[in-house]
Design a protein around this motif. Structure first.
Motif, PDB file in Angstrom:
ATOM      1  N   LEU A  85      56.671  57.627  82.427  1.00  0.00           N
ATOM      2  CA  LEU A  85      57.639  57.651  83.524  1.00  0.00           C
ATOM      3  C   LEU A  85      57.584  58.992  84.261  1.00  0.00           C
ATOM      4  O   LEU A  85      57.537  59.030  85.500  1.00  0.00           O
ATOM      5  CB  LEU A  85      59.045  57.404  82.988  1.00  0.00           C
ATOM      6  CG  LEU A  85      59.403  55.978  82.613  1.00  0.00           C
ATOM      7  CD1 LEU A  85      60.727  55.938  81.851  1.00  0.00           C
ATOM      8  CD2 LEU A  85      59.489  55.087  83.855  1.00  0.00           C
ATOM      9  N   HIS A  86      57.581  60.072  83.511  1.00  0.00           N
ATOM     10  CA  HIS A  86      57.552  61.395  84.124  1.00  0.00           C
ATOM     11  C   HIS A  86      56.276  61.588  84.937  1.00  0.00           C
ATOM     12  O   HIS A  86      56.305  62.078  86.084  1.00  0.00           O
ATOM     13  CB  HIS A  86      57.658  62.478  83.047  1.00  0.00           C
ATOM     14  CG  HIS A  86      57.487  63.865  83.569  1.00  0.00           C
ATOM     15  ND1 HIS A  86      56.305  64.561  83.473  1.00  0.00           N
ATOM     16  CD2 HIS A  86      58.350  64.687  84.217  1.00  0.00           C
ATOM     17  CE1 HIS A  86      56.440  65.742  84.021  1.00  0.00           C
ATOM     18  NE2 HIS A  86      57.673  65.846  84.480  1.00  0.00           N
TER      19      HIS A  86
ATOM     20  N   GLY B  11      55.877  62.445  94.018  1.00  0.00           N
ATOM     21  CA  GLY B  11      56.502  63.561  94.724  1.00  0.00           C
ATOM     22  C   GLY B  11      57.948  63.815  94.358  1.00  0.00           C
ATOM     23  O   GLY B  11      58.623  64.627  95.001  1.00  0.00           O
ATOM     24  N   LEU B  12      58.438  63.145  93.311  1.00  0.00           N
ATOM     25  CA  LEU B  12      59.815  63.365  92.878  1.00  0.00           C
ATOM     26  C   LEU B  12      59.883  64.532  91.904  1.00  0.00           C
ATOM     27  O   LEU B  12      58.928  64.825  91.181  1.00  0.00           O
ATOM     28  CB  LEU B  12      60.358  62.104  92.209  1.00  0.00           C
ATOM     29  CG  LEU B  12      60.521  60.901  93.148  1.00  0.00           C
ATOM     30  CD1 LEU B  12      60.722  59.628  92.352  1.00  0.00           C
ATOM     31  CD2 LEU B  12      61.689  61.123  94.096  1.00  0.00           C
ATOM     32  N   GLU B  13      61.033  65.200  91.885  1.00  0.00           N
ATOM     33  CA  GLU B  13      61.238  66.332  90.984  1.00  0.00           C
ATOM     34  C   GLU B  13      61.854  65.819  89.686  1.00  0.00           C
ATOM     35  O   GLU B  13      63.047  65.542  89.617  1.00  0.00           O
ATOM     36  CB  GLU B  13      62.146  67.381  91.619  1.00  0.00           C
ATOM     37  CG  GLU B  13      62.294  68.637  90.774  1.00  0.00           C
ATOM     38  CD  GLU B  13      63.212  69.670  91.396  1.00  0.00           C
ATOM     39  OE1 GLU B  13      63.456  70.710  90.745  1.00  0.00           O
ATOM     40  OE2 GLU B  13      63.688  69.442  92.531  1.00  0.00           O
ATOM     41  N   ALA B  14      61.026  65.676  88.670  1.00  0.00           N
ATOM     42  CA  ALA B  14      61.478  65.168  87.379  1.00  0.00           C
ATOM     43  C   ALA B  14      61.186  66.192  86.301  1.00  0.00           C
ATOM     44  O   ALA B  14      60.140  66.847  86.318  1.00  0.00           O
ATOM     45  CB  ALA B  14      60.785  63.843  87.050  1.00  0.00           C
ATOM     46  N   VAL B  15      62.132  66.339  85.364  1.00  0.00           N
ATOM     47  CA  VAL B  15      61.992  67.306  84.282  1.00  0.00           C
ATOM     48  C   VAL B  15      61.105  66.700  83.188  1.00  0.00           C
ATOM     49  O   VAL B  15      61.287  65.541  82.803  1.00  0.00           O
ATOM     50  CB  VAL B  15      63.368  67.688  83.707  1.00  0.00           C
ATOM     51  CG1 VAL B  15      63.214  68.676  82.554  1.00  0.00           C
ATOM     52  CG2 VAL B  15      64.241  68.276  84.809  1.00  0.00           C
TER      53      VAL B  15
ATOM     54  N   SER C 146      64.823  62.916  83.557  1.00  0.00           N
ATOM     55  CA  SER C 146      65.799  63.327  84.553  1.00  0.00           C
ATOM     56  C   SER C 146      65.119  63.567  85.900  1.00  0.00           C
ATOM     57  O   SER C 146      64.117  64.275  85.976  1.00  0.00           O
ATOM     58  CB  SER C 146      66.499  64.608  84.084  1.00  0.00           C
ATOM     59  OG  SER C 146      67.339  65.130  85.084  1.00  0.00           O
ATOM     60  N   VAL C 147      65.672  62.969  86.968  1.00  0.00           N
ATOM     61  CA  VAL C 147      65.129  63.106  88.318  1.00  0.00           C
ATOM     62  C   VAL C 147      66.196  63.747  89.203  1.00  0.00           C
ATOM     63  O   VAL C 147      67.308  63.226  89.326  1.00  0.00           O
ATOM     64  CB  VAL C 147      64.713  61.740  88.897  1.00  0.00           C
ATOM     65  CG1 VAL C 147      64.076  61.917  90.272  1.00  0.00           C
ATOM     66  CG2 VAL C 147      63.751  61.027  87.948  1.00  0.00           C
ATOM     67  N   ARG C 148      65.861  64.865  89.815  1.00  0.00           N
ATOM     68  CA  ARG C 148      66.841  65.597  90.614  1.00  0.00           C
ATOM     69  C   ARG C 148      67.199  64.853  91.902  1.00  0.00           C
ATOM     70  O   ARG C 148      66.349  64.241  92.549  1.00  0.00           O
ATOM     71  CB  ARG C 148      66.298  66.985  90.972  1.00  0.00           C
ATOM     72  CG  ARG C 148      65.990  67.869  89.758  1.00  0.00           C
ATOM     73  CD  ARG C 148      67.241  68.219  88.987  1.00  0.00           C
ATOM     74  NE  ARG C 148      66.967  69.013  87.808  1.00  0.00           N
ATOM     75  CZ  ARG C 148      66.974  70.343  87.771  1.00  0.00           C
ATOM     76  NH1 ARG C 148      67.195  71.034  88.880  1.00  0.00           N
ATOM     77  NH2 ARG C 148      66.744  70.991  86.651  1.00  0.00           N
ATOM     78  N   ALA C 149      68.479  64.934  92.280  1.00  0.00           N
ATOM     79  CA  ALA C 149      68.986  64.357  93.526  1.00  0.00           C
ATOM     80  C   ALA C 149      69.540  65.486  94.396  1.00  0.00           C
ATOM     81  O   ALA C 149      70.021  66.496  93.875  1.00  0.00           O
ATOM     82  CB  ALA C 149      70.075  63.328  93.244  1.00  0.00           C
ATOM     83  N   PRO C 150      69.503  65.336  95.724  1.00  0.00           N
ATOM     84  CA  PRO C 150      69.927  66.440  96.598  1.00  0.00           C
ATOM     85  C   PRO C 150      71.429  66.686  96.627  1.00  0.00           C
ATOM     86  O   PRO C 150      71.864  67.785  96.984  1.00  0.00           O
ATOM     87  CB  PRO C 150      69.410  66.015  97.976  1.00  0.00           C
ATOM     88  CG  PRO C 150      69.266  64.529  97.894  1.00  0.00           C
ATOM     89  CD  PRO C 150      68.893  64.226  96.479  1.00  0.00           C
ATOM     90  N   SER C 151      72.242  65.689  96.253  1.00  0.00           N
ATOM     91  CA  SER C 151      73.699  65.850  96.319  1.00  0.00           C
ATOM     92  C   SER C 151      74.348  64.778  95.459  1.00  0.00           C
ATOM     93  O   SER C 151      73.721  63.757  95.143  1.00  0.00           O
ATOM     94  CB  SER C 151      74.195  65.721  97.760  1.00  0.00           C
ATOM     95  OG  SER C 151      74.038  64.385  98.221  1.00  0.00           O
TER      96      SER C 151
END
Length: 377
Positions: A295-296, A303-307, A315-320
């Protein structure tokens, strides 16, 4: 006439709406077409026929409820067997089963932090550990996340009993604590190490025996571990594992053990069956980690920011906060259930989508999840 004594609740509700932080309950159906990456069913056991049959059999034999606290009528032969099996499976001398992992954490922290003691707590710890620190009679010092040097500095300021408290795998980003480093620092200062392995049990260690087992800390006389039965084991409840004198102390001193109704027999039976199944099928732990890695890898390729996951949480970061809620809702509309973490549940204030890697996910389902998350960003 005086105003409503709950008028302040309206103001707090308004503030939550303004900040996009309103939480709502969404009852899930018994059967759903959604691909579930929101639950903590890491090994896919919650609906496994062997586990559900064991739960039903336990309820039929022992009754629907425990009928009382563990010290009165709430301990059955099933509870005792589960405690023996948990201790043996994870490599500890003894275990004590609670009605939830939350209750187990409250018990362990409060009972092991008397007056005059110091509790050193990681800044990223779960709410149950934080609440345990708040209720403990000892002083608490919060230190930087996953930083053994910071722990050492805190311990160096105190003379007397001390306990270092940390998750083994943190629930927000799925990163692992530096257990070996924490143990070294604790031993240098004569402190105990108390870790919550809720997200490590069933996923890390040989055959899913947990993060302490993987770090060579299982059975150590200065290490106490809490676990939950509601994630990898697909059941409900929690437990504390450790040296026999510590477990005996909890029986006599832990308020969430003494005054709480015991774990329902069905949950104990299901957890016991899960241990047996995992002993026979240890590759389930490997598969859960492999799914998380897949998955990561695929999410970051989009292009997603995932830890990078250390266990089964991606965990995938969201802007807000607002965007995270919308993103999760759009994923649900597209057939995928994902978790949504927002302040104050996240200590750094960064909202995230949280995906659960399950051992029973197929490669096609992994691709489906990545596609839905990416297309609805």
């Amino acid at each position: 006439m005086a105003g409503s004594p709950f008028a302040w609740i309206d103001e707090q509700a308004h503030q939550r709406r303004q900040a996009g932080l309103v939480r709502t309950l969404r009852p899930r159906p018994a059967d759903s077409a959604l691909l579930d990456l929101a639950s903590n069913d890491y090994l896919g056991l919650a609906r496994h026929p062997e586990i559900t049959a064991a739960a039903a059999a336990a309820a039929h034999r022992w009754g629907a409820g425990a009928t009382g606290s563990r010290l009165v009528s709430g301990t059955t032969g099933l509870h005792a067997e589960l405690e023996r099996e948990l201790a043996d499976f994870c490599g500890f001398e003894a275990a004590l089963v609670f009605s939830s992992g939350y209750a187990a954490n409250l018990a362990a922290v409060t009972a092991l932090a008397p007056h005059g003691s110091l509790v050193v707590s990681d800044a990223g710890n779960h709410a149950s550990l934080i609440d345990g620190c708040r209720l403990a009679r000892g002083a608490t010092q919060v230190v930087a996340h996953a930083d053994p040097d910071a722990v050492g500095k805190a311990l160096g300021t105190h003379e007397g009993p001390a306990v270092v408290v940390s998750d083994t795998v943190f629930s927000v980003d799925g990163d692992a604590a530096p257990l070996a480093g924490l143990a070294t620092v604790c031993r240098a200062h004569g402190a105990a190490l108390l870790v919550d392995d809720a997200h490590g049990l069933g996923v890390l260690g040989r055959g899913g025996r947990g993060a302490p087992h993987a770090a060579g800390l299982a059975g150590a006389p200065d290490v106490v571990v809490t676990v939950t039965l509601s994630k990898s084991f697909g059941s409900q409840g929690g437990a504390v594992l450790g040296p026999a004198p510590v477990i005996d102390h909890l029986v006599n001193a832990a308020r969430t053990f003494i005054f709480d109704t015991g774990l329902a027999p069905a949950a104990a039976g299901a957890a016991l069956a899960a241990i047996g199944l995992l002993r026979r099928e240890p590759a389930r732990a490997d598969r859960a980690r492999a799914v998380a890695t897949a998955l990561h890898t695929r999410l970051t390729a989009e292009g997603l920011e995932a830890v990078r996951p250390d266990a089964a949480v991606v965990s995938v970061r969201a802007p807000s906060p607002e965007r995270a809620v919308r993103w999760a809702a759009d994923c649900r509309e597209a057939g995928l259930a994902v978790g949504c973490f927002r302040p104050p549940s996240v200590p750094d204030g960064i909202s995230r989508l949280r995906l659960t890697a399950r051992a029973d996910l197929t490669d096609a389902q992994i691709e489906q999840a990545v596609r839905v998350v990416s297309e609805n960003r």
